[in-house]
Design an enzyme around this catalytic site. Structure first.
Site, PDB file in Angstrom:
ATOM      1  N   ASP A  49      -7.547  -2.054  -0.053  1.00  0.00           N
ATOM      2  CA  ASP A  49      -6.572  -3.031   0.414  1.00  0.00           C
ATOM      3  C   ASP A  49      -7.298  -4.363   0.599  1.00  0.00           C
ATOM      4  OD1 ASP A  49      -4.804  -4.602   2.070  1.00  0.00           O
ATOM      5  OD2 ASP A  49      -3.774  -2.753   2.627  1.00  0.00           O
TER       6      ASP A  49
ATOM      7  N   HIS B  54       4.552   0.777   4.180  1.00  0.00           N
ATOM      8  CA  HIS B  54       3.171   0.534   3.739  1.00  0.00           C
ATOM      9  C   HIS B  54       2.156   0.901   4.816  1.00  0.00           C
ATOM     10  CE1 HIS B  54       2.465  -3.918   5.228  1.00  0.00           C
ATOM     11  NE2 HIS B  54       3.099  -3.200   6.130  1.00  0.00           N
TER      12      HIS B  54
ATOM     13  N   HIS C 155      -6.233  -1.544   8.149  1.00  0.00           N
ATOM     14  CA  HIS C 155      -5.272  -0.689   8.837  1.00  0.00           C
ATOM     15  C   HIS C 155      -5.467   0.755   8.397  1.00  0.00           C
ATOM     16  CE1 HIS C 155      -3.605  -4.736   8.137  1.00  0.00           C
ATOM     17  NE2 HIS C 155      -3.270  -4.656   9.423  1.00  0.00           N
TER      18      HIS C 155
ATOM     19  N   HIS D 145       0.809  -1.220   0.000  1.00  0.00           N
ATOM     20  CA  HIS D 145       0.000   0.000   0.000  1.00  0.00           C
ATOM     21  C   HIS D 145       0.842   1.270   0.000  1.00  0.00           C
ATOM     22  CE1 HIS D 145      -4.469   0.948   1.090  1.00  0.00           C
ATOM     23  NE2 HIS D 145      -4.051   1.625   0.032  1.00  0.00           N
TER      24      HIS D 145
ATOM     25  N   ASP E 299      -6.657  -6.726   2.381  1.00  0.00           N
ATOM     26  CA  ASP E 299      -6.746  -7.226   3.760  1.00  0.00           C
ATOM     27  C   ASP E 299      -7.926  -6.629   4.516  1.00  0.00           C
ATOM     28  OD1 ASP E 299      -6.001  -4.744   4.908  1.00  0.00           O
ATOM     29  OD2 ASP E 299      -3.908  -5.322   5.134  1.00  0.00           O
TER      30      ASP E 299
ATOM     31  N   ASP F  29      -9.650  -0.540   4.269  1.00  0.00           N
ATOM     32  CA  ASP F  29      -8.433  -1.184   4.748  1.00  0.00           C
ATOM     33  C   ASP F  29      -8.652  -1.649   6.189  1.00  0.00           C
ATOM     34  OD1 ASP F  29      -5.732  -1.836   5.347  1.00  0.00           O
ATOM     35  OD2 ASP F  29      -4.975  -0.149   4.181  1.00  0.00           O
TER      36      ASP F  29
ATOM     37  N   GLU G 287      -2.020  -5.133  -2.117  1.00  0.00           N
ATOM     38  CA  GLU G 287      -1.690  -6.148  -1.103  1.00  0.00           C
ATOM     39  C   GLU G 287      -2.163  -7.561  -1.454  1.00  0.00           C
ATOM     40  OE1 GLU G 287       0.311  -5.645   1.380  1.00  0.00           O
ATOM     41  OE2 GLU G 287       0.327  -3.493   1.779  1.00  0.00           O
TER      42      GLU G 287
ATOM     43  N   ASP H 186      -3.034   2.997   8.030  1.00  0.00           N
ATOM     44  CA  ASP H 186      -1.895   3.451   7.214  1.00  0.00           C
ATOM     45  C   ASP H 186      -1.583   4.918   7.467  1.00  0.00           C
ATOM     46  OD1 ASP H 186      -1.783   0.906   6.266  1.00  0.00           O
ATOM     47  OD2 ASP H 186      -2.558   1.356   4.277  1.00  0.00           O
TER      48      ASP H 186
END
Length: 305
Positions: free
Chosen positions: A231, A144, A129, A100, A233, A127, A276, A131
């Site tokens: 993303d 990332h 996360h 990312h 994930d 996402d 990702e 980030d």
């Protein structure tokens, strides 16, 4: 979206991640039938290939707080130029990651394109996360985990000022969706930034449809359109196992499609990146195949015509 030609741009970056293999993500998504799927939806497709990214084996990180920062910034600068050029040509930029950290480049290119007409764009960031770490708050030093902070003007100048200016996007037009794994100090960055953030608890309580409606309203307020940074994930690993940082409790298969379909329905999507996908950790390319399905939903595929 208005463009009828899609420019596919690969960014095989794995310098920003802690696990190897995500650099093969663009190839895995292409191999999962991306070109044919886009063509079936009526788009002409122009694949611009992959940007150049140095391999970790050929260099040594100069810092443990932002590993491979210079190399990542150099690749993101290359990506920014290609994204800006595609948008200026009236194409729809479709960026394939890679980790990312590439978003620092894609957002820089889009921001430079919109600045030419004194316009701005909104950002929806889906996402697990946030980030939004900076070197001082990152437990790992993996870049990332920093690109959204950089796009908002926080963090090392090498990332924040790609293209020569900062920030790239306004926090009032930036929305995070699906958060479920946020570092403590990073959470402070999120709260203090002014972005609109929806955790997975919010998704559970409000329902994804309501979350997406609010996200689109915020991202489109006073903007020319929306960039969606997705993303893989963000999806529960039961459906998307091939990611570098899987976290249980993510979006379901149908929730992920609903997110894409809702953005498509808005007619405001102007660019998209999928990041990702890690084939080394995947099973029979399941995650890449799902990525292609989600891209199709974002680009107008419907269950019934």
């Amino acid at each position: 979206m208005d463009a009828t030609e899609v420019a596919i741009i690969g960014a095989p970056m794995d310098l920003g991640a802690g696990r190897r293999g995500v650099d093969m993500g663009p190839s895995a998504v292409r191999a999962a039938g991306l070109h044919a799927r886009l063509a079936s939806l009526g788009y002409s497709v122009r694949d611009l290939g992959n940007i150049e990214v140095v391999q970790p084996e050929s260099t040594t990180p100069k810092s443990t707080s932002a590993r491979f920062l210079d190399e990542i910034a150099a690749s993101c600068t290359r990506l920014a130029k290609i994204v800006e050029r595609a948008a200026s040509a009236g194409q729809f930029p479709l960026i394939l990651g890679g980790d990312h950290s590439i978003a620092a480049g894609s957002l820089a290119g889009l921001a430079k394109y919109y600045r030419k007409s004194k316009a701005k764009f909104g950002l929806i960031w889906i996402d697990a996360h946030a980030d939004m770490n900076i070197p001082a708050t990152s437990p790992s030093g993996n870049v990332h985990g920093m690109p959204l902070a950089a796009a908002l003007g926080m963090g090392p100048r090498e990332l924040t000022h790609i293209g020569g200016f900062a920030p790239k996007v306004s926090p009032q037009n930036t929305v995070l969706i699906g958060l479920r794994d946020v570092d403590p100090a990073e959470g402070v960055n999120v709260r203090e930034s002014g972005v609109l953030a929806f955790t997975m608890r919010d998704v559970d309580e409000l329902g994804l449809r309501q979350v997406m409606r609010r996200a689109i309203a915020a991202a489109s307020d006073g903007t020319e359109g929306i960039h969606l940074s997705f993303d893989m994930d963000s999806i529960d690993p039961d459906y998307a196992p091939g990611v570098g940082t899987p976290v249980s409790g993510g979006l379901t298969y149908r929730e992920a499609h609903l997110a894409m379909e809702t953005v498509s329905d808005s007619k405001l999507l102007r660019s998209l990146e999928i990041v990702e996908v890690n084939p080394i950790l995947d099973t029979a390319n399941r995650t890449a195949l799902l990525a292609v399905e989600l891209i199709a939903s974002a680009m107008g595929k419907r269950i019934l015509p």
